[in-house]
Design an enzyme around this catalytic site. Structure first.
Site, PDB file in Angstrom:
ATOM      1  N   GLY A  94     -24.841   2.351   6.665  1.00  9.06           N
ATOM      2  CA  GLY A  94     -25.991   2.770   7.461  1.00  9.06           C
ATOM      3  C   GLY A  94     -26.234   1.904   8.670  1.00  9.06           C
ATOM      4  O   GLY A  94     -27.190   2.136   9.421  1.00  9.06           O
TER       5      GLY A  94
ATOM      6  N   SER B  74       4.406  -5.754  -8.638  1.00  9.56           N
ATOM      7  CA  SER B  74       3.639  -4.529  -8.512  1.00  9.56           C
ATOM      8  C   SER B  74       2.640  -4.429  -9.645  1.00  9.56           C
ATOM      9  O   SER B  74       3.000  -4.562 -10.822  1.00  9.56           O
ATOM     10  CB  SER B  74       4.579  -3.319  -8.552  1.00  9.56           C
ATOM     11  OG  SER B  74       3.858  -2.122  -8.747  1.00  9.56           O
TER      12      SER B  74
ATOM     13  N   PHE C   9       0.811  -1.211   0.000  1.00 13.90           N
ATOM     14  CA  PHE C   9       0.000   0.000   0.000  1.00 13.90           C
ATOM     15  C   PHE C   9       0.850   1.269   0.000  1.00 13.90           C
ATOM     16  O   PHE C   9       0.744   2.113  -0.898  1.00 13.90           O
ATOM     17  CB  PHE C   9      -0.923  -0.040   1.223  1.00 13.90           C
ATOM     18  CG  PHE C   9      -1.814   1.149   1.379  1.00 13.90           C
ATOM     19  CD1 PHE C   9      -2.601   1.596   0.328  1.00 13.90           C
ATOM     20  CD2 PHE C   9      -1.876   1.815   2.592  1.00 13.90           C
ATOM     21  CE1 PHE C   9      -3.436   2.691   0.474  1.00 13.90           C
ATOM     22  CE2 PHE C   9      -2.716   2.905   2.755  1.00 13.90           C
ATOM     23  CZ  PHE C   9      -3.485   3.352   1.691  1.00 13.90           C
TER      24      PHE C   9
ATOM     25  N   LYS D 103       9.128  -5.036  15.339  1.00 17.71           N
ATOM     26  CA  LYS D 103       9.505  -3.790  14.677  1.00 17.71           C
ATOM     27  C   LYS D 103      10.520  -3.014  15.529  1.00 17.71           C
ATOM     28  O   LYS D 103      11.456  -2.393  15.003  1.00 17.71           O
ATOM     29  CB  LYS D 103       8.271  -2.936  14.411  1.00 17.71           C
ATOM     30  CG  LYS D 103       7.528  -3.301  13.143  1.00 17.71           C
ATOM     31  CD  LYS D 103       8.378  -2.998  11.908  1.00 17.71           C
ATOM     32  CE  LYS D 103       7.539  -2.913  10.652  1.00 17.71           C
ATOM     33  NZ  LYS D 103       8.316  -2.497   9.478  1.00 17.71           N
TER      34      LYS D 103
ATOM     35  N   TYR E 100       3.929  -7.812  16.578  1.00 14.43           N
ATOM     36  CA  TYR E 100       4.275  -6.861  15.523  1.00 14.43           C
ATOM     37  C   TYR E 100       5.111  -5.711  16.075  1.00 14.43           C
ATOM     38  O   TYR E 100       6.198  -5.404  15.573  1.00 14.43           O
ATOM     39  CB  TYR E 100       2.994  -6.337  14.873  1.00 14.43           C
ATOM     40  CG  TYR E 100       3.221  -5.215  13.883  1.00 14.43           C
ATOM     41  CD1 TYR E 100       4.065  -5.388  12.798  1.00 14.43           C
ATOM     42  CD2 TYR E 100       2.570  -3.994  14.039  1.00 14.43           C
ATOM     43  CE1 TYR E 100       4.276  -4.367  11.875  1.00 14.43           C
ATOM     44  CE2 TYR E 100       2.774  -2.968  13.133  1.00 14.43           C
ATOM     45  CZ  TYR E 100       3.617  -3.154  12.051  1.00 14.43           C
ATOM     46  OH  TYR E 100       3.824  -2.136  11.158  1.00 14.43           O
TER      47      TYR E 100
ATOM     48  N   TYR F 154      -2.383  10.071   6.096  1.00 18.75           N
ATOM     49  CA  TYR F 154      -2.841   9.814   4.729  1.00 18.75           C
ATOM     50  C   TYR F 154      -1.692   9.269   3.902  1.00 18.75           C
ATOM     51  O   TYR F 154      -0.571   9.785   3.945  1.00 18.75           O
ATOM     52  CB  TYR F 154      -3.383  11.107   4.120  1.00 18.75           C
ATOM     53  CG  TYR F 154      -3.941  10.928   2.721  1.00 18.75           C
ATOM     54  CD1 TYR F 154      -4.910   9.980   2.457  1.00 18.75           C
ATOM     55  CD2 TYR F 154      -3.486  11.722   1.672  1.00 18.75           C
ATOM     56  CE1 TYR F 154      -5.419   9.819   1.189  1.00 18.75           C
ATOM     57  CE2 TYR F 154      -3.992  11.571   0.394  1.00 18.75           C
ATOM     58  CZ  TYR F 154      -4.958  10.610   0.153  1.00 18.75           C
ATOM     59  OH  TYR F 154      -5.464  10.440  -1.108  1.00 18.75           O
TER      60      TYR F 154
ATOM     61  N   ASP G 260      12.193 -12.685  -1.536  1.00 17.70           N
ATOM     62  CA  ASP G 260      11.774 -12.746  -0.135  1.00 17.70           C
ATOM     63  C   ASP G 260      12.951 -12.269   0.715  1.00 17.70           C
ATOM     64  O   ASP G 260      14.063 -12.792   0.586  1.00 17.70           O
ATOM     65  CB  ASP G 260      11.412 -14.196   0.205  1.00 17.70           C
ATOM     66  CG  ASP G 260      10.757 -14.350   1.568  1.00 17.70           C
ATOM     67  OD1 ASP G 260      11.072 -13.543   2.474  1.00 17.70           O
ATOM     68  OD2 ASP G 260       9.955 -15.287   1.740  1.00 17.70           O
TER      69      ASP G 260
END
Length: 333
Positions: A186, A41, A17, A140, A136, A202, A52
């Site tokens: 909704g 990609s 992403f 990290k 995680y 963002y 990998d």
């Protein structure tokens, strides 16, 4: 822009992403780059090399760049094998650093996470305690230590560590999208009072920050990335409801204790049936928790191309108001 001596950028994890957004910026600026990932990609298949990071030989055969942006990670909450985090996030990072040493690569930009701070106090910045609460975050944090040791071994090396808050944008299927999708349907019910704030980032701003990190600074530095000002959860829900449904406020509410109880019930149903449900106790806790971060160490001169509300508007437009059925989808948690 990168100097002429830096011919190629190796974007490891570039099919994901954030990586896809970064690669679009590199392409727009006519900068040479390669995408190294477990899958090609979709946006740049001709620049893709399958490798990998856990495989040292495959990694060595793939990387041809002069600077590395390291985005590859195991990050989902539902990975059943805890060792999978360590193999990729820690050992994979060590393999990248060893390769950089062997090739004489002097700059690594590493995307970490604010999860290294765990359940942090509101306003925590880069100097805050490292106190991860899950595999995680722990792995990290260990990867950050690997990167720091690599840089410290030679004074002419640069390691820039970026810890984004929750990243959202068109095509992402993580927690922010799940919330927006519930509101759009909704069927959304607000849990708790909604006074808790959420730091978000963002994706195009994060990509622009990583792009600037390719030439910014020297030595070792750590940067939290967040787009402010933070919104309270009731503000976020109200903004989305107004844009999608023309309705003010948050709509129906449940007290926190009842929402958490329903989350535990959903967990039980998921275990019995083997189905993944959109509600869980962890998601209720995350929804109602304050996760507010700040940065005491911005990149000099960096100005995000979009503010937070503009980013949300872009997502609402792309995902719900004028959706593109051919948009690439990124499954995250």
């Amino acid at each position: 822009m990168l100097g002429r001596a830096m011919v190629k950028v190796s974007v490891i994890g570039g099919s994901g992403f954030i990586g896809s957004s970064l690669c679009r910026l590199l392409a727009e600026r006519q900068m040479d780059f390669e995408v190294i990932d477990l899958k090609p990609s979709r946006s740049f298949p001709g620049r893709s090399i399958i490798a990998d990071i856990r495989d040292r030989a495959a990694l060595a055969a793939a990387v041809r760049g002069d600077v590395i942006v390291h985005l590859a990670a195991v990050h989902r909450d539902d990975v059943r094998d805890p060792d999978a985090y360590r193999q990729t996030n820690v050992q994979g990072t060590a393999n990248i650093c060893d390769l950089a040493t062997a090739r004489g690569i002097r700059r690594i930009v590493f995307t970490s996470t604010v999860a290294v701070h765990g359940f942090a106090a509101p306003g925590t910045d880069e100097t805050g305690p490292i106190a991860p609460f899950n595999d995680y975050g722990r792995t990290k944090a260990e990867a950050e230590a690997v990167i720091a040791r690599w840089q410290a071994a030679a004074p002419d090396r640069t390691a820039i560590v970026v810890r984004p808050t929750v990243v959202f944008g068109p095509g992402n299927r993580g927690n922010v999208f799940n919330l927006l999708s519930q509101i759009a349907s909704g069927r959304f019910v607000m849990v708790g009072r909604g006074q808790n704030t959420k730091s978000m980032a963002y994706v195009e701003n994060v990509a622009a920050f990583l792009l600037q990190a390719l030439t910014a600074g020297q030595g070792h530095s750590v940067h939290i990335y967040t787009d402010g000002p933070d919104l309270r959860m009731d503000q976020l829900v109200g903004l989305v409801r107004e844009r999608l449904h023309g309705k003010a406020g948050t709509g129906p509410r449940l007290p926190y204790w009842l929402g958490l109880a329903l989350g535990h019930l959903a967990d039980l149903v998921a275990r019995v049936t083997g189905r993944r449900l959109p509600v869980s106790a962890v998601r209720v806790r995350k929804f109602c928790a304050t996760t507010s971060f700040a940065s005491a160490n911005p990149l000099p001169g960096f100005v995000p191309p979009h503010d937070l509300r503009a980013g949300l508007e872009r997502v609402l437009q792309a995902e719900f108001l004028d959706p593109d059925p051919d948009r690439e989808i990124f499954l995250t948690e």
